[in-house]
Design a protein around this motif. Structure first.
Motif, short mmCIF file in Angstrom:
data_model
loop_
_atom_site.label_atom_id
_atom_site.label_comp_id
_atom_site.label_asym_id
_atom_site.label_seq_id
_atom_site.Cartn_x
_atom_site.Cartn_y
_atom_site.Cartn_z
N LEU A 13 0.96 -1.09 -0.04
CA LEU A 13 0.06 0.02 0.09
C LEU A 13 0.95 1.29 0.04
O LEU A 13 0.41 1.98 0.51
N LEU A 14 2.13 1.40 -0.61
CA LEU A 14 2.91 2.46 -0.47
C LEU A 14 2.28 3.77 -1.20
O LEU A 14 2.85 4.76 -0.84
N SER A 15 1.40 3.73 -2.23
CA SER A 15 1.25 4.79 -3.03
C SER A 15 0.14 5.74 -2.30
O SER A 15 0.38 6.82 -2.76
N ALA A 16 -0.40 5.32 -1.30
CA ALA A 16 -1.40 6.34 -0.53
C ALA A 16 -0.64 7.52 -0.04
O ALA A 16 0.19 6.95 0.79
N CYS A 17 -0.86 8.77 -0.15
CA CYS A 17 -0.34 9.80 0.51
C CYS A 17 1.18 9.65 0.58
O CYS A 17 1.91 9.85 1.36
N SER A 18 1.70 9.31 -0.86
CA SER A 18 3.13 9.16 -0.75
C SER A 18 3.96 10.44 -0.87
O SER A 18 3.45 11.26 -1.38
N SER A 19 5.25 10.39 -0.42
CA SER A 19 6.20 11.36 -0.66
C SER A 19 6.89 11.33 -1.71
O SER A 19 6.92 10.21 -2.41
N SER A 95 5.14 3.30 12.70
CA SER A 95 3.79 3.92 13.13
C SER A 95 4.05 5.37 13.63
O SER A 95 4.95 5.62 14.08
N LYS A 96 3.08 6.19 13.25
CA LYS A 96 3.22 7.64 13.36
C LYS A 96 1.73 8.05 14.08
O LYS A 96 0.52 7.36 13.98
N LYS A 124 -4.80 10.08 15.90
CA LYS A 124 -4.95 9.04 15.07
C LYS A 124 -3.55 8.44 14.80
O LYS A 124 -2.80 8.98 14.43
N GLU A 125 -3.48 7.03 15.07
CA GLU A 125 -2.02 6.58 14.67
C GLU A 125 -2.31 5.89 13.36
O GLU A 125 -3.47 5.40 12.78
N TYR A 126 -1.21 6.07 12.59
CA TYR A 126 -1.22 5.64 11.19
C TYR A 126 0.07 4.93 10.79
O TYR A 126 1.11 5.20 11.35
N ASP A 127 0.27 4.16 9.81
CA ASP A 127 1.31 3.58 9.35
C ASP A 127 1.98 4.36 8.10
O ASP A 127 1.18 4.26 7.12
N VAL A 128 3.18 4.30 8.12
CA VAL A 128 4.10 4.64 7.01
C VAL A 128 5.04 3.65 6.50
O VAL A 128 5.69 2.92 7.21
N GLY A 129 4.71 3.11 5.27
CA GLY A 129 5.64 2.20 4.65
C GLY A 129 6.88 2.67 3.87
O GLY A 129 6.83 4.01 3.41
N THR A 130 7.91 2.24 4.00
CA THR A 130 9.10 2.67 3.00
C THR A 130 9.53 1.43 2.24
O THR A 130 9.80 0.29 2.89
N ARG A 154 -2.46 2.22 2.93
CA ARG A 154 -3.98 2.15 2.82
C ARG A 154 -4.21 0.61 2.96
O ARG A 154 -3.36 -0.31 2.56
N SER A 155 -5.30 0.21 3.18
CA SER A 155 -5.63 -1.37 3.32
C SER A 155 -6.93 -1.64 2.42
O SER A 155 -7.43 -0.73 1.73
N LYS A 156 -7.08 -2.82 2.29
CA LYS A 156 -8.19 -3.58 1.41
C LYS A 156 -8.04 -3.01 0.14
O LYS A 156 -8.95 -2.62 -0.63
N GLN A 157 -7.09 -3.28 -0.65
CA GLN A 157 -7.00 -2.94 -1.98
C GLN A 157 -7.07 -4.36 -2.98
O GLN A 157 -6.87 -5.49 -2.13
N THR A 158 -7.52 -4.16 -4.00
CA THR A 158 -7.66 -5.44 -4.85
C THR A 158 -6.37 -5.81 -5.50
O THR A 158 -5.44 -4.77 -5.44
#
Length: 183
Positions: A13-19, A95-96, A124-130, A154-158
């Motif tokens: 799920l790296l593409s959501a809100c990506s830097s 986690s941030k 709100k806690e959220y996760d950032v992947g690298t 993001r979760s629950k992707q096809t």
């Protein structure tokens, strides 16, 4: 198990809100000399056989995206013993906490006079992947280029969304390989 699930989510799920991607490389290297690549012996996403979502499907998506991106740039995949460079990749999750405060002011109301302020803060806690991609000179076994990109997960992707997410992330990371000469 929870940590493994977080790590697997990072890859998916790296593409959501990506830097923007981040790059570093050895400026003394003549990257135009590199024409072939192979996988580094330790190139793998799998931490263990018990990971829920880091599986052969995700491994295949990442490898396919890297191979397509490098091929588009004129590099050819060969056996590791004859490759100019070796490609390695790995991922991490952090986690941030995001907090927001809502301030409200009030004044005159029917049968009540007063002035005040109320604040409400939510967290709100959220996760950032690298995702990190390394390029290693095969002859010297030295790291010559590294690219990374992080993004909010993001979760629950096809499966199609997962593939598109990985393709975009890898493409963004490798858009500066070989490095563009800065004047």
């Amino acid at each position: 198990m929870f940590k493994k699930l977080l790590i697997s989510s990072a890859i998916l799920l790296l593409s959501a809100c990506s830097s923007s991607p981040d790059w570093d490389y050895d400026q003394s290297i003549e990257f135009a000399n590199y024409k072939t690549f192979a996988w580094a012996p330790n190139a793998a996403l799998k931490a263990s056989k018990t990971d829920y979502q880091i599986n052969d499907l995700m491994e295949k998506r990442v490898r396919t995206a890297i191979k397509q991106s490098l091929s588009t740039q004129g590099m050819r995949m060969v056996e590791a013993d004859t490759a100019d460079v070796l490609v390695n990749y790995h991922a991490s999750v952090e986690s941030k906490i995001e907090s927001s405060t809502l301030n409200t002011h009030y004044g005159v109301r029917w049968n009540y006079w007063g002035w005040g302020m109320q604040s409400q803060t939510t967290a709100k806690e959220y996760d950032v992947g690298t995702l990190v991609i390394d390029v290693i000179d095969n002859a010297s076994q030295q790291l010559i280029w590294r690219g990374a990109k992080e993004g909010r997960l993001r979760s629950k992707q096809t499966p199609e969304q997962r593939t598109a997410s990985i393709n975009k992330t890898v493409g963004d990371i490798l858009q500066n390989f070989p490095p563009k000469v800065q004047y």
